[in-house]
Design a protein around this motif. Structure first.
Motif, PDB file in Angstrom:
ATOM      1  N   SER A 156       0.889  -0.965   0.050  1.00  0.00           N
ATOM      2  CA  SER A 156      -0.011   0.025   0.832  1.00  0.00           C
ATOM      3  C   SER A 156       0.938   1.435   0.103  1.00  0.00           C
ATOM      4  CB  SER A 156      -1.255  -0.123   1.088  1.00  0.00           C
ATOM      5  OG  SER A 156      -2.146  -1.200   0.797  1.00  0.00           O
ATOM      6  N   LYS A 157       0.440   2.430  -0.738  1.00  0.00           N
ATOM      7  CA  LYS A 157       0.864   3.531  -0.719  1.00  0.00           C
ATOM      8  C   LYS A 157       0.096   4.766  -1.193  1.00  0.00           C
ATOM      9  CE  LYS A 157       4.258   6.452  -1.290  1.00  0.00           C
ATOM     10  NZ  LYS A 157       5.324   6.085  -0.002  1.00  0.00           N
ATOM     11  N   SER A 158       0.418   5.570   0.274  1.00  0.00           N
ATOM     12  CA  SER A 158      -0.681   6.847   0.170  1.00  0.00           C
ATOM     13  C   SER A 158       0.620   8.081   0.023  1.00  0.00           C
ATOM     14  CB  SER A 158      -1.661   6.786   1.242  1.00  0.00           C
ATOM     15  OG  SER A 158      -1.151   7.476   2.468  1.00  0.00           O
ATOM     16  N   TYR A 159       0.398   9.293  -0.277  1.00  0.00           N
ATOM     17  CA  TYR A 159       0.667  10.082   0.080  1.00  0.00           C
ATOM     18  C   TYR A 159       0.048  11.209  -0.143  1.00  0.00           C
ATOM     19  CZ  TYR A 159       3.428   8.571  -4.117  1.00  0.00           C
ATOM     20  OH  TYR A 159       4.469   7.612  -4.617  1.00  0.00           O
ATOM     21  N   ARG A 160       0.451  12.197   1.083  1.00  0.00           N
ATOM     22  CA  ARG A 160      -0.186  13.213   1.963  1.00  0.00           C
ATOM     23  C   ARG A 160      -0.128  15.041   1.012  1.00  0.00           C
ATOM     24  NH1 ARG A 160      -2.083  13.837   6.652  1.00  0.00           N
ATOM     25  NH2 ARG A 160      -2.168  15.967   7.665  1.00  0.00           N
ATOM     26  N   PRO A 211      -4.793   7.971  -1.123  1.00  0.00           N
ATOM     27  CA  PRO A 211      -4.454   6.921  -0.982  1.00  0.00           C
ATOM     28  C   PRO A 211      -4.164   6.255  -2.624  1.00  0.00           C
ATOM     29  CG  PRO A 211      -6.961   6.233  -0.621  1.00  0.00           C
ATOM     30  CD  PRO A 211      -5.706   7.668  -0.610  1.00  0.00           C
ATOM     31  N   VAL A 212      -2.625   5.460  -2.672  1.00  0.00           N
ATOM     32  CA  VAL A 212      -2.633   5.701  -4.134  1.00  0.00           C
ATOM     33  C   VAL A 212      -2.621   3.600  -4.568  1.00  0.00           C
ATOM     34  CG1 VAL A 212      -0.960   5.753  -5.733  1.00  0.00           C
ATOM     35  CG2 VAL A 212      -0.921   7.111  -4.113  1.00  0.00           C
ATOM     36  N   LEU A 213      -2.487   3.200  -4.167  1.00  0.00           N
ATOM     37  CA  LEU A 213      -1.846   1.884  -4.256  1.00  0.00           C
ATOM     38  C   LEU A 213      -3.005   0.626  -2.592  1.00  0.00           C
ATOM     39  CD1 LEU A 213       1.356   0.632  -4.875  1.00  0.00           C
ATOM     40  CD2 LEU A 213      -0.410   0.995  -6.218  1.00  0.00           C
ATOM     41  N   ASP A 214      -3.422   0.558  -2.837  1.00  0.00           N
ATOM     42  CA  ASP A 214      -4.048  -0.269  -2.292  1.00  0.00           C
ATOM     43  C   ASP A 214      -3.927  -2.146  -1.440  1.00  0.00           C
ATOM     44  OD1 ASP A 214      -6.263  -1.761  -0.245  1.00  0.00           O
ATOM     45  OD2 ASP A 214      -8.563  -1.156  -1.231  1.00  0.00           O
ATOM     46  N   ARG A 215      -3.669  -2.319  -0.888  1.00  0.00           N
ATOM     47  CA  ARG A 215      -2.733  -3.974  -0.127  1.00  0.00           C
ATOM     48  C   ARG A 215      -2.621  -4.872  -1.915  1.00  0.00           C
ATOM     49  NH1 ARG A 215      -7.915  -4.987   3.178  1.00  0.00           N
ATOM     50  NH2 ARG A 215      -8.420  -3.456   1.742  1.00  0.00           N
ATOM     51  N   ASP A 241       3.997   1.771   2.396  1.00  0.00           N
ATOM     52  CA  ASP A 241       3.671   2.626   3.464  1.00  0.00           C
ATOM     53  C   ASP A 241       3.675   0.528   4.449  1.00  0.00           C
ATOM     54  OD1 ASP A 241       2.579   4.516   3.469  1.00  0.00           O
ATOM     55  OD2 ASP A 241       1.538   4.979   2.487  1.00  0.00           O
ATOM     56  N   GLU A 242       2.747   0.343   3.638  1.00  0.00           N
ATOM     57  CA  GLU A 242       3.486  -1.280   4.262  1.00  0.00           C
ATOM     58  C   GLU A 242       3.121  -2.075   3.344  1.00  0.00           C
ATOM     59  OE1 GLU A 242      -0.661  -2.770   5.025  1.00  0.00           O
ATOM     60  OE2 GLU A 242      -1.461  -0.851   4.311  1.00  0.00           O
ATOM     61  N   GLY A 243       3.445  -2.773   3.564  1.00  0.00           N
ATOM     62  CA  GLY A 243       4.132  -4.689   2.728  1.00  0.00           C
ATOM     63  C   GLY A 243       5.025  -4.416   2.471  1.00  0.00           C
ATOM     64  N   GLY A 247      12.956  -0.103  -0.118  1.00  0.00           N
ATOM     65  CA  GLY A 247      13.962   1.136  -0.395  1.00  0.00           C
ATOM     66  C   GLY A 247      15.116   0.442  -0.558  1.00  0.00           C
ATOM     67  N   LYS A 248      15.353  -0.139  -1.479  1.00  0.00           N
ATOM     68  CA  LYS A 248      16.657  -1.395  -1.987  1.00  0.00           C
ATOM     69  C   LYS A 248      16.980  -1.082  -3.273  1.00  0.00           C
ATOM     70  CE  LYS A 248      17.691  -4.286   1.576  1.00  0.00           C
ATOM     71  NZ  LYS A 248      18.905  -5.539   2.099  1.00  0.00           N
TER      72      LYS A 248
END
Length: 276
Positions: free
Chosen positions: A32-36, A43-47, A82-84, A95-96
């Motif tokens: 999952s990924k979101s931006y403020r 939210p951009v990606l959901d699980r 954000d998660e996953g 992050g690599k």
């Protein structure tokens, strides 16, 4: 019972396709990924969960703004989910950087370097010795019929030729997975068709693991082993589709009944995925 059908039935029984049953070179699990923005979380990606097997060509297709480019930034380690979990060859790589070969929408060649130097510089950056990098660059430029322009600068090349060089840079990177982000979107229709055929021929020889992004249903069906259809943001997987068309793919593959049926199915899924 036919052996192939029996194998397919067993795979369906355990809930995976033949493609996803291959050893995973790339795997995303519950990402999952979101931006403020404007003091709110968007939210951009959901699980999102997907995988690319050894030597498999997998395509993502979805509406504009569904997070496909964000997904590539996460896979490339430019951003953190954000998660996953993101895994390459079974190891978490959140992050690599520097672990994938990447080809962007534009060729992104260095204008001050020759065609050969553009290719060899990508290899030396990846840790390949300079002499070997130059040898590989020269050999492969000949193989893709660009040996005659090896000493030229990018601005003298056509758009299709520039994309070939850009693809070669990604192909020769000693990485487990290649991520191709709409590499033919800026090309005219005829050049795009030629580049698709060229890419298929080269991929058939090398069989690298590829994650490909496109907005074109026809392109996805022409190139892919499997297709993940995404919803609008926040993106989720609407369906995973295995493309049953035999390889090598012919230029008139679009005439096949299976091609036509799958095109209609994907169009329907995208229509559902973009409705409010």
């Amino acid at each position: 019972m036919n052996v192939g059908l029996e194998k397919e039935a067993k795979l369906e029984l355990i809930g995976v396709s033949e493609g996803s049953a291959k050893e995973a070179k790339l795997e995303l699990i519950g990402v999952s990924k979101s931006y403020r923005r404007d003091r709110k979380r968007h939210p951009v990606l959901d699980r999102l969960s997907l995988r690319v097997g050894e030597g498999e060509f997998v395509t993502l297709i979805g509406p504009s703004g569904s997070g496909k480019s964000t997904l590539f930034r996460l896979i490339g380690g430019v951003e953190l989910p954000d998660e996953g979990s993101i895994r390459i060859d079974g190891k978490e790589t959140n992050g690599k950087r520097g672990l994938i070969g990447y080809m962007p929408q534009q060729a992104s060649l260095f204008p001050w370097l020759s065609v050969a130097a553009n290719v060899s510089s990508a290899l030396t950056t990846a840790g390949i010795e300079a002499g070997e990098a130059k040898r590989l660059a020269a050999e492969w430029l000949r193989r893709i019929d660009l040996g005659d322009v090896a000493g030229e600068y990018p601005h003298v090349l056509s758009g299709g030729m520039q994309q070939r060089v850009s693809f070669l840079r990604a192909l020769l990177m000693p990485r487990a997975v290649m991520c191709l982000d709409e590499p033919f979107a800026a090309l005219d229709a005829l050049t795009r068709a030629e580049m698709q055929a060229w890419l298929l021929r080269l991929w058939e020889e090398e069989r690298r693991s590829v994650l490909f992004v496109t907005h074109s249903i026809e392109e996805a069906l022409t190139l892919s082993d499997r297709i993940y259809v995404l919803s609008r943001a926040p993106a989720r997987i609407l369906k995973e589709i295995r493309v049953p068309l035999p390889r090598p793919r012919r230029g008139d593959v679009w005439k096949e009944p299976a091609f036509v049926a799958l095109k209609e199915e994907i169009m329907g899924l995208l229509g559902e995925g973009t409705s409010p």
